[in-house]
Design a protein around this motif. Sequence first.
Motif, mmCIF file in Angstrom:
data_model
loop_
_atom_site.group_PDB
_atom_site.id
_atom_site.type_symbol
_atom_site.label_atom_id
_atom_site.label_comp_id
_atom_site.label_asym_id
_atom_site.label_seq_id
_atom_site.Cartn_x
_atom_site.Cartn_y
_atom_site.Cartn_z
ATOM 1 N N VAL A 13 0.866 -1.153 -0.106
ATOM 2 C CA VAL A 13 0.024 0.123 0.108
ATOM 3 C C VAL A 13 1.052 1.287 0.002
ATOM 4 C CG1 VAL A 13 -1.769 1.270 1.276
ATOM 5 C CG2 VAL A 13 -1.738 -1.354 1.179
ATOM 6 N N PRO A 14 0.603 2.136 -0.874
ATOM 7 C CA PRO A 14 1.507 3.459 -0.984
ATOM 8 C C PRO A 14 1.474 4.417 0.467
ATOM 9 C CG PRO A 14 -0.408 3.629 -2.436
ATOM 10 C CD PRO A 14 -0.528 2.227 -1.896
ATOM 11 N N PRO A 15 2.160 4.970 0.753
ATOM 12 C CA PRO A 15 2.170 5.815 1.827
ATOM 13 C C PRO A 15 1.354 6.990 1.554
ATOM 14 C CG PRO A 15 4.311 6.279 0.766
ATOM 15 C CD PRO A 15 3.689 4.993 -0.038
ATOM 16 N N VAL A 16 0.587 7.583 2.801
ATOM 17 C CA VAL A 16 -0.036 8.678 2.623
ATOM 18 C C VAL A 16 0.478 9.750 2.360
ATOM 19 C CG1 VAL A 16 -2.253 7.508 3.627
ATOM 20 C CG2 VAL A 16 -0.441 8.575 5.257
ATOM 21 N N LEU A 17 1.886 9.882 2.914
ATOM 22 C CA LEU A 17 2.964 10.966 2.755
ATOM 23 C C LEU A 17 4.097 10.339 2.414
ATOM 24 C CD1 LEU A 17 3.074 14.042 5.349
ATOM 25 C CD2 LEU A 17 5.102 13.208 4.161
ATOM 26 N N LEU A 39 5.142 8.197 5.504
ATOM 27 C CA LEU A 39 4.043 7.809 6.537
ATOM 28 C C LEU A 39 3.049 6.996 5.895
ATOM 29 C CD1 LEU A 39 2.875 8.266 9.344
ATOM 30 C CD2 LEU A 39 1.880 10.389 8.519
ATOM 31 N N ARG A 40 2.479 5.979 6.617
ATOM 32 C CA ARG A 40 1.509 4.994 6.090
ATOM 33 C C ARG A 40 0.528 5.336 6.944
ATOM 34 N NH1 ARG A 40 3.337 2.011 2.360
ATOM 35 N NH2 ARG A 40 5.648 1.547 2.156
ATOM 36 N N ALA A 41 -0.863 4.998 6.389
ATOM 37 C CA ALA A 41 -2.025 5.230 7.166
ATOM 38 C C ALA A 41 -2.253 4.329 8.269
ATOM 39 C CB ALA A 41 -3.375 4.721 6.030
ATOM 40 N N GLY A 42 -2.766 4.991 9.366
ATOM 41 C CA GLY A 42 -2.774 4.192 10.557
ATOM 42 C C GLY A 42 -1.582 4.141 11.416
ATOM 43 N N ARG A 43 -0.494 4.875 11.147
ATOM 44 C CA ARG A 43 0.685 4.769 11.982
ATOM 45 C C ARG A 43 0.724 6.398 12.219
ATOM 46 N NH1 ARG A 43 3.609 0.291 11.754
ATOM 47 N NH2 ARG A 43 5.583 1.328 12.171
ATOM 48 N N ILE A 44 1.542 6.422 13.307
ATOM 49 C CA ILE A 44 1.795 7.745 14.245
ATOM 50 C C ILE A 44 3.208 7.959 14.135
ATOM 51 C CG2 ILE A 44 1.610 9.045 16.236
ATOM 52 C CD1 ILE A 44 -0.737 7.273 17.188
ATOM 53 N N VAL A 198 -5.941 7.015 9.740
ATOM 54 C CA VAL A 198 -5.321 8.068 9.431
ATOM 55 C C VAL A 198 -3.645 8.517 9.765
ATOM 56 C CG1 VAL A 198 -6.049 9.215 11.419
ATOM 57 C CG2 VAL A 198 -5.331 10.658 9.360
ATOM 58 N N GLY A 199 -2.969 8.924 8.749
ATOM 59 C CA GLY A 199 -1.535 9.197 9.378
ATOM 60 C C GLY A 199 -1.447 10.000 10.115
ATOM 61 N N VAL A 200 -0.661 9.923 11.219
ATOM 62 C CA VAL A 200 -0.566 11.116 12.317
ATOM 63 C C VAL A 200 0.908 11.725 12.458
ATOM 64 C CG1 VAL A 200 -0.892 12.019 14.453
ATOM 65 C CG2 VAL A 200 -2.455 10.446 13.459
ATOM 66 N N ILE A 201 1.115 12.777 12.203
ATOM 67 C CA ILE A 201 2.683 13.444 12.529
ATOM 68 C C ILE A 201 2.534 13.966 13.752
ATOM 69 C CG2 ILE A 201 4.443 14.802 12.063
ATOM 70 C CD1 ILE A 201 4.114 14.129 8.965
ATOM 71 N N LEU A 202 3.147 13.729 14.833
ATOM 72 C CA LEU A 202 3.246 14.247 16.476
ATOM 73 C C LEU A 202 4.576 15.098 16.533
ATOM 74 C CD1 LEU A 202 1.787 14.346 18.933
ATOM 75 C CD2 LEU A 202 2.843 12.220 19.740
ATOM 76 N N CYS A 203 4.387 16.227 16.704
ATOM 77 C CA CYS A 203 5.849 17.006 17.262
ATOM 78 C C CYS A 203 5.628 17.225 18.697
ATOM 79 C CB CYS A 203 5.635 18.379 16.482
ATOM 80 S SG CYS A 203 6.008 18.235 14.685
ATOM 81 N N VAL A 213 3.768 6.259 22.392
ATOM 82 C CA VAL A 213 2.629 6.272 21.386
ATOM 83 C C VAL A 213 2.945 6.072 20.015
ATOM 84 C CG1 VAL A 213 2.584 8.814 21.045
ATOM 85 C CG2 VAL A 213 0.467 7.500 21.181
ATOM 86 N N CYS A 214 4.269 6.714 19.653
ATOM 87 C CA CYS A 214 4.513 6.439 18.111
ATOM 88 C C CYS A 214 4.858 5.016 17.758
ATOM 89 C CB CYS A 214 5.421 7.704 17.773
ATOM 90 S SG CYS A 214 4.820 9.298 18.036
ATOM 91 N N ASP A 215 4.539 4.983 16.386
ATOM 92 C CA ASP A 215 5.079 3.772 15.823
ATOM 93 C C ASP A 215 6.521 3.908 15.087
ATOM 94 O OD1 ASP A 215 2.432 2.488 15.905
ATOM 95 O OD2 ASP A 215 1.850 3.804 14.549
ATOM 96 N N ASP A 216 6.672 5.212 14.506
ATOM 97 C CA ASP A 216 7.856 5.540 13.872
ATOM 98 C C ASP A 216 8.371 6.842 14.271
ATOM 99 O OD1 ASP A 216 7.745 3.420 11.872
ATOM 100 O OD2 ASP A 216 5.962 4.512 11.097
#
Length: 340
Positions: A13-17, A39-44, A198-203, A213-216
């Motif tokens: 599956v292609p990344p969402v970002l 970044l892939r869907a469903g990952r933080i 949804v893909g989440v970017i957490l700063c 909490v983060c996967d990556d």
Amino acid sequence: MIQGGHSEMPGSVPPVLLAEGLRKSYGSREALRGLSFSLRAGRILGFLGPNGAGKTTAIRILTTILEPSAGSFLIDGISSDYPERIRRQIGVLPESLGFPRQISGIEYLNFFGQLYGRTATEARETGRALLEGVGLQQRGNSLIKTYSRGMRQRLGIARALVNDPVVVFLDEPTLGLDPRGQQELLAMVQRIARERDVGVILCSHLLAEVEGVCDDVVILSAGQVVAQGTVADVIGQTQRRAARRNVIRVQVPVPAMAESRQLLEALQPVSAVIPAGESTGWLRVELADSPDGNVAEGMPKVKNKILEALIRADIPIQGFEVGGGRLQEVFLQLTEEGNE
């Protein structure tokens, strides 16, 4: 291929970002130097870096506020050449989000729902569902001025989801919350990522919460990536690199740090003992190279020598590891190296 091994596998599956070689210069100063990640869907994904590392610049580019000096990115397959289309696919919770005080939570979400083209009825239904999703269903009709800090952050996340985005950017979402509020908000972010795919970017500057909490993770220093991958991989890579560099880390009570340094510096083959966190008691013990270069073979003896010296001095040993440990220590080590 994306830096850090994010290459596409056939049928995956292609990344969402997908960001490739993003650069940004302000005159002669390079604020961002070749940022690439996916970044892939469903990952933080935790986005980390000290002040001045390029985080804010990167987020402003990815949210189409700034144009990159070079490089490009895709969000849900949409090129950064089309910022208007990208804005409809992302949600953003900035660090300092202002709220109107004299309207209710549902009115606030209803307004933004209609901005994104929903009818009044659709916007209200969406707003009610989002309020329930962030745990504010009982306060939707209350004025925002009556909301606590945590409630406003939850409302801000609901606002970021009002257009059904594929990527959500959360900048310091737990800032100012008490520990329970932080824990509840992060659990909600995890649930949103999984349930909405949804893909989440957490700063965040709170590295413990990123680790939990983060996967990556992507770690920036001086405008460039110094580490990226899953949280476990980044920690593991740093541990292995530290082992190759003859580094041991030991944690003692803070009042015993000075005595411990003096003891360990007198040992062979210790070359230096450096505090790695004066508030936590961690010491970074650097070892001289062995004559034959076989570090691994002699490491058990060195470990035993360090432990024996501390035990004989009645200094409690609270932690002991080869190289990096938790994400906080890894972050400090990597960003320190990136500025050398």
